[in-house]
Each structure stands twice: as C-alpha cells, then as structure tokens.
Design a protein around this motif. Structure first.
Motif, PDB file in Angstrom:
ATOM      1  N   ALA A  11      43.529  50.574  79.800  1.00 25.38           N
ATOM      2  CA  ALA A  11      44.278  50.422  78.551  1.00 25.38           C
ATOM      3  C   ALA A  11      45.195  49.205  78.606  1.00 25.38           C
ATOM      4  N   GLU A  12      45.913  49.031  79.712  1.00 24.48           N
ATOM      5  CA  GLU A  12      46.845  47.907  79.851  1.00 24.48           C
ATOM      6  C   GLU A  12      46.119  46.564  79.840  1.00 24.48           C
ATOM      7  N   LYS A  14      43.077  45.846  78.700  1.00 28.22           N
ATOM      8  CA  LYS A  14      42.468  45.590  77.390  1.00 28.22           C
ATOM      9  C   LYS A  14      43.523  45.186  76.360  1.00 28.22           C
ATOM     10  N   GLU A  15      44.645  45.880  76.355  1.00 24.16           N
ATOM     11  CA  GLU A  15      45.705  45.571  75.394  1.00 24.16           C
ATOM     12  C   GLU A  15      46.211  44.137  75.587  1.00 24.16           C
ATOM     13  N   GLU A  16      46.447  43.759  76.837  1.00 24.35           N
ATOM     14  CA  GLU A  16      46.931  42.404  77.115  1.00 24.35           C
ATOM     15  C   GLU A  16      45.873  41.353  76.773  1.00 24.35           C
ATOM     16  N   MET A  18      43.607  41.458  74.542  1.00 18.01           N
ATOM     17  CA  MET A  18      43.471  41.310  73.094  1.00 18.01           C
ATOM     18  C   MET A  18      44.605  40.477  72.501  1.00 18.01           C
ATOM     19  N   CYS A  19      45.673  40.297  73.253  1.00 22.77           N
ATOM     20  CA  CYS A  19      46.776  39.443  72.804  1.00 22.77           C
ATOM     21  C   CYS A  19      46.451  37.955  72.998  1.00 22.77           C
ATOM     22  N   GLU A  25      39.009  41.050  71.776  1.00 27.33           N
ATOM     23  CA  GLU A  25      38.423  42.369  71.995  1.00 27.33           C
ATOM     24  C   GLU A  25      37.075  42.300  72.707  1.00 27.33           C
TER      25      GLU A  25
END
Length: 90
Positions: A11-12, A14-16, A18-19, A25
């Motif tokens: 999760a971490e 992927k979230e980073e 995508m920034c 993505e």
C-alpha cells in the motif's frame, strides 16, 4: 530497524509511486505484481522478509529505505533495467 507487513508495504509503495507523475498507477501495479512474484519465489533468498505469528513482514532500516525502493525502481524503468532491479531486489 522496523518491520512493516507486506500488505502495508504494498500500500505504501503503490501510494508513493502514484504521486510520481513519471511512474503512476501502471508502474505501481507492475511493481506490486513483480514484488509478489519475488516474494513467492522459494528459490530467492529474502533476508528482508520475516515471519512472525502467522504474518509476513518486510524489514527496513528506516523510512528512507521505502523511498529508496521507489527511486531505484524509477531508475530501472528509465534505464530499461526492470529485470536487473528484480534480480538485485532484497
């Protein structure tokens, strides 16, 4: 040193990713799929993976290691060296 569950690591990261406009993505999803293949490959030594009380953890020295994972992946994409990245991934 600290541990993060595999679910939280995914999760971490992927979230980073995508920034980052350059990653997004698509790259985040590709990283996740390759990570899971790496994780479940019994032929690869994984010193950063720990099992405790039925949970699987990834160990990091500090939060900077998380960003290092992303930065190295970004460099691998730019240099068309994703396979090299995964061959060296720990």
């Amino acid at each position: 040193m600290f541990k993060i569950t595999i679910e939280d690591l995914l999760a971490e990261v992927k979230e980073e990713m995508m920034c980052y406009e350059e990653l997004g993505e698509e790259a985040a999803t590709r990283w996740e799929k390759r990570f899971l293949l790496w994780l479940h490959n019994d032929k690869i030594k994984k010193p950063s993976i720990k099992q405790e009380k039925g949970k699987t953890y990834y160990t990091l020295q500090d939060e900077a290691d998380l960003f290092s994972i992303i930065d190295h992946y970004w460099a691998a994409i730019e240099n068309n060296e994703e396979d090299v990245y995964w061959n060296k991934f720990q």
